[in-house]
Design a protein around this motif. Structure first.
Motif, PDB file in Angstrom:
ATOM      1  N   ARG A 122       0.840  -1.187   0.000  1.00  0.00           N
ATOM      2  CA  ARG A 122       0.000   0.000   0.000  1.00  0.00           C
ATOM      3  C   ARG A 122       0.885   1.250   0.000  1.00  0.00           C
ATOM      4  N   PRO A 123       0.303   2.450  -0.250  1.00  0.00           N
ATOM      5  CA  PRO A 123       1.133   3.660  -0.358  1.00  0.00           C
ATOM      6  C   PRO A 123       2.066   3.888   0.824  1.00  0.00           C
ATOM      7  N   ALA A 124       1.561   3.739   2.055  1.00  0.00           N
ATOM      8  CA  ALA A 124       2.430   3.959   3.220  1.00  0.00           C
ATOM      9  C   ALA A 124       3.550   2.920   3.271  1.00  0.00           C
ATOM     10  N   GLN A 125       3.225   1.680   2.944  1.00  0.00           N
ATOM     11  CA  GLN A 125       4.227   0.619   2.945  1.00  0.00           C
ATOM     12  C   GLN A 125       5.283   0.859   1.869  1.00  0.00           C
ATOM     13  N   LYS A 126       4.873   1.394   0.730  1.00  0.00           N
ATOM     14  CA  LYS A 126       5.824   1.702  -0.338  1.00  0.00           C
ATOM     15  C   LYS A 126       6.804   2.790   0.096  1.00  0.00           C
ATOM     16  N   LEU A 127       6.297   3.799   0.813  1.00  0.00           N
ATOM     17  CA  LEU A 127       7.178   4.856   1.296  1.00  0.00           C
ATOM     18  C   LEU A 127       8.222   4.306   2.264  1.00  0.00           C
ATOM     19  N   VAL A 128       7.785   3.463   3.184  1.00  0.00           N
ATOM     20  CA  VAL A 128       8.700   2.891   4.165  1.00  0.00           C
ATOM     21  C   VAL A 128       9.697   1.952   3.488  1.00  0.00           C
ATOM     22  N   GLU A 129       9.217   1.133   2.569  1.00  0.00           N
ATOM     23  CA  GLU A 129      10.102   0.213   1.853  1.00  0.00           C
ATOM     24  C   GLU A 129      11.149   0.970   1.042  1.00  0.00           C
ATOM     25  N   ALA A 130      10.754   2.088   0.420  1.00  0.00           N
ATOM     26  CA  ALA A 130      11.704   2.881  -0.353  1.00  0.00           C
ATOM     27  C   ALA A 130      12.800   3.445   0.544  1.00  0.00           C
ATOM     28  N   TYR A 155      23.147  -0.193   6.257  1.00  0.00           N
ATOM     29  CA  TYR A 155      22.395  -0.549   7.450  1.00  0.00           C
ATOM     30  C   TYR A 155      21.163   0.340   7.496  1.00  0.00           C
ATOM     31  N   VAL A 156      20.192  -0.019   8.352  1.00  0.00           N
ATOM     32  CA  VAL A 156      18.910   0.691   8.390  1.00  0.00           C
ATOM     33  C   VAL A 156      18.575   1.067   9.827  1.00  0.00           C
ATOM     34  N   ARG A 157      18.197   2.323  10.042  1.00  0.00           N
ATOM     35  CA  ARG A 157      17.711   2.801  11.325  1.00  0.00           C
ATOM     36  C   ARG A 157      16.519   3.719  11.043  1.00  0.00           C
ATOM     37  N   MET A 158      15.327   3.319  11.472  1.00  0.00           N
ATOM     38  CA  MET A 158      14.119   4.046  11.115  1.00  0.00           C
ATOM     39  C   MET A 158      13.221   4.289  12.322  1.00  0.00           C
ATOM     40  N   ASN A 159      12.725   5.531  12.456  1.00  0.00           N
ATOM     41  CA  ASN A 159      11.627   5.878  13.346  1.00  0.00           C
ATOM     42  C   ASN A 159      10.402   6.117  12.467  1.00  0.00           C
ATOM     43  N   ILE A 160       9.353   5.325  12.630  1.00  0.00           N
ATOM     44  CA  ILE A 160       8.159   5.465  11.800  1.00  0.00           C
ATOM     45  C   ILE A 160       7.003   5.921  12.681  1.00  0.00           C
ATOM     46  N   LEU A 161       6.629   7.175  12.548  1.00  0.00           N
ATOM     47  CA  LEU A 161       5.474   7.720  13.257  1.00  0.00           C
ATOM     48  C   LEU A 161       4.274   7.562  12.334  1.00  0.00           C
ATOM     49  N   LYS A 162       3.359   6.698  12.699  1.00  0.00           N
ATOM     50  CA  LYS A 162       2.335   6.244  11.760  1.00  0.00           C
ATOM     51  C   LYS A 162       0.935   6.599  12.224  1.00  0.00           C
ATOM     52  N   ILE A 175       1.868  -0.779   8.602  1.00  0.00           N
ATOM     53  CA  ILE A 175       3.306  -0.785   8.866  1.00  0.00           C
ATOM     54  C   ILE A 175       3.741  -2.009   9.666  1.00  0.00           C
ATOM     55  N   THR A 176       2.928  -2.451  10.616  1.00  0.00           N
ATOM     56  CA  THR A 176       3.294  -3.661  11.354  1.00  0.00           C
ATOM     57  C   THR A 176       3.301  -4.869  10.431  1.00  0.00           C
ATOM     58  N   THR A 177       2.341  -4.948   9.528  1.00  0.00           N
ATOM     59  CA  THR A 177       2.325  -6.037   8.543  1.00  0.00           C
ATOM     60  C   THR A 177       3.576  -5.994   7.689  1.00  0.00           C
ATOM     61  N   TRP A 178       3.933  -4.802   7.207  1.00  0.00           N
ATOM     62  CA  TRP A 178       5.161  -4.668   6.411  1.00  0.00           C
ATOM     63  C   TRP A 178       6.376  -5.096   7.229  1.00  0.00           C
ATOM     64  N   ALA A 179       6.486  -4.611   8.483  1.00  0.00           N
ATOM     65  CA  ALA A 179       7.687  -4.856   9.278  1.00  0.00           C
ATOM     66  C   ALA A 179       7.861  -6.331   9.617  1.00  0.00           C
ATOM     67  N   GLU A 203      21.833   8.407  13.851  1.00  0.00           N
ATOM     68  CA  GLU A 203      21.700   7.265  12.938  1.00  0.00           C
ATOM     69  C   GLU A 203      20.270   7.085  12.442  1.00  0.00           C
ATOM     70  N   PHE A 204      19.294   7.356  13.310  1.00  0.00           N
ATOM     71  CA  PHE A 204      17.898   7.089  12.955  1.00  0.00           C
ATOM     72  C   PHE A 204      17.347   8.183  12.059  1.00  0.00           C
ATOM     73  N   ARG A 205      16.519   7.760  11.102  1.00  0.00           N
ATOM     74  CA  ARG A 205      15.841   8.672  10.191  1.00  0.00           C
ATOM     75  C   ARG A 205      14.335   8.588  10.431  1.00  0.00           C
ATOM     76  N   ASN A 206      13.679   9.715  10.439  1.00  0.00           N
ATOM     77  CA  ASN A 206      12.259   9.774  10.730  1.00  0.00           C
ATOM     78  C   ASN A 206      11.415   9.645   9.467  1.00  0.00           C
ATOM     79  N   ILE A 207      10.311   8.903   9.574  1.00  0.00           N
ATOM     80  CA  ILE A 207       9.303   8.828   8.532  1.00  0.00           C
ATOM     81  C   ILE A 207       7.955   9.119   9.175  1.00  0.00           C
ATOM     82  N   PHE A 208       7.257  10.129   8.655  1.00  0.00           N
ATOM     83  CA  PHE A 208       5.959  10.515   9.212  1.00  0.00           C
ATOM     84  C   PHE A 208       4.859  10.085   8.241  1.00  0.00           C
ATOM     85  N   LEU A 209       3.974   9.243   8.739  1.00  0.00           N
ATOM     86  CA  LEU A 209       2.866   8.746   7.923  1.00  0.00           C
ATOM     87  C   LEU A 209       1.561   9.283   8.522  1.00  0.00           C
TER      88      LEU A 209
END
Length: 229
Positions: free
Chosen positions: A39-47, A58-65, A71-75, A223-229
């Motif tokens: 879905r659109p939100a999952q595509k943004l996080v996956e990208a 490596y990956v470090r993500m803060n996802i405010l959803k 997002i839990t399904t994706w993760a 290290e962590f990058r923020n994603i706001f959904l």
């Protein structure tokens, strides 16, 4: 696991969206079981996941959803996919409530069984709240409320679900008391490549632990990058 042609191995290892769409079905509220099309939100996080992996390794993500963003399904599926294609990896999901791990594991085991044998390792053990594969990878699911296994292991992929609710009733635990002992288990420094930490949650309260992690993620030096959904 039966060896795949090199081109298929590369595609399924890197193209999570392709793998999910062609190999997995998930329940929907109105149409029953449907192919897992991001879905659109999952595509943004996956990208963002893939961008960090390509640029930093490596990956470090803060996802405010928002709620119902998937997002839990994706993760959880991203974590299982990681274990399938990364031999000798250890992954850990920490949910907020004790009732959650069994349900999630059952759902993900159904997805594992949907994949044809050439495209997955064998399943050695599905007891308790863990999946162990014959490529020496394993995935644990635990909860902040009820504890979790794997604390003494090296953790390659850590997923923290609904982090903003850990220090609220009915869970009511201090996130730092759980996460600080885990820090040494996550490779860092010269060994940081191919490690993932995903924090995700709805927003609950300004000034709480999750809010502070989000504010810290605004600093480009972190290290962590923020994603706001």
């Amino acid at each position: 696991m039966t060896a795949l042609p090199a081109e298929l191995e590369a595609e399924f290892r890197t193209e999570f969206g392709t793998f999910a769409r062609t190999r997995w079905k998930i329940p929907t509220k109105s149409q029953g079981m449907q192919p897992f099309i991001l879905r659109p939100a999952q595509k943004l996080v996956e990208a963002e996941f893939r961008r960090q992996l390509c640029e930093r390794r490596y990956v470090r993500m803060n996802i405010l959803k928002c709620r119902q963003s998937g997002i839990t399904t994706w993760a959880t599926r991203r974590e299982m996919h990681w274990c399938i294609y990364h031999p000798a990896a250890t992954a850990l999901t920490i949910a907020h409530e004790q009732s959650v791990p069994g349900e999630w594991l059952a759902q993900c085991k159904i997805n594992y069984e949907q994949v044809e044998r050439p495209f997955k390792p064998g399943l050695l053990n599905a007891q308790g709240y863990q999946l162990r594969f014959d490529n020496s990878s394993r995935w644990y699911i635990g909860s902040a409320q009820g504890g979790f296994p794997g604390v003494g292991d090296k953790i390659n992929f850590l997923h923290l679900s609904e982090l903003g609710r850990w220090d609220k009733p009915p869970v009511s635990v201090k996130p730092a008391s759980i996460l600080e002992p885990l820090d040494p288990a996550i490779p860092s420094g010269a060994d940081i490549a191919d490690t993932v930490v995903v924090r995700e949650s709805t927003g609950v309260l300004r000034g709480d632990y999750w809010h502070k992690q989000w504010i810290a993620g605004k600093d480009p030096k972190q290290e962590f990058r923020n994603i706001f959904l």
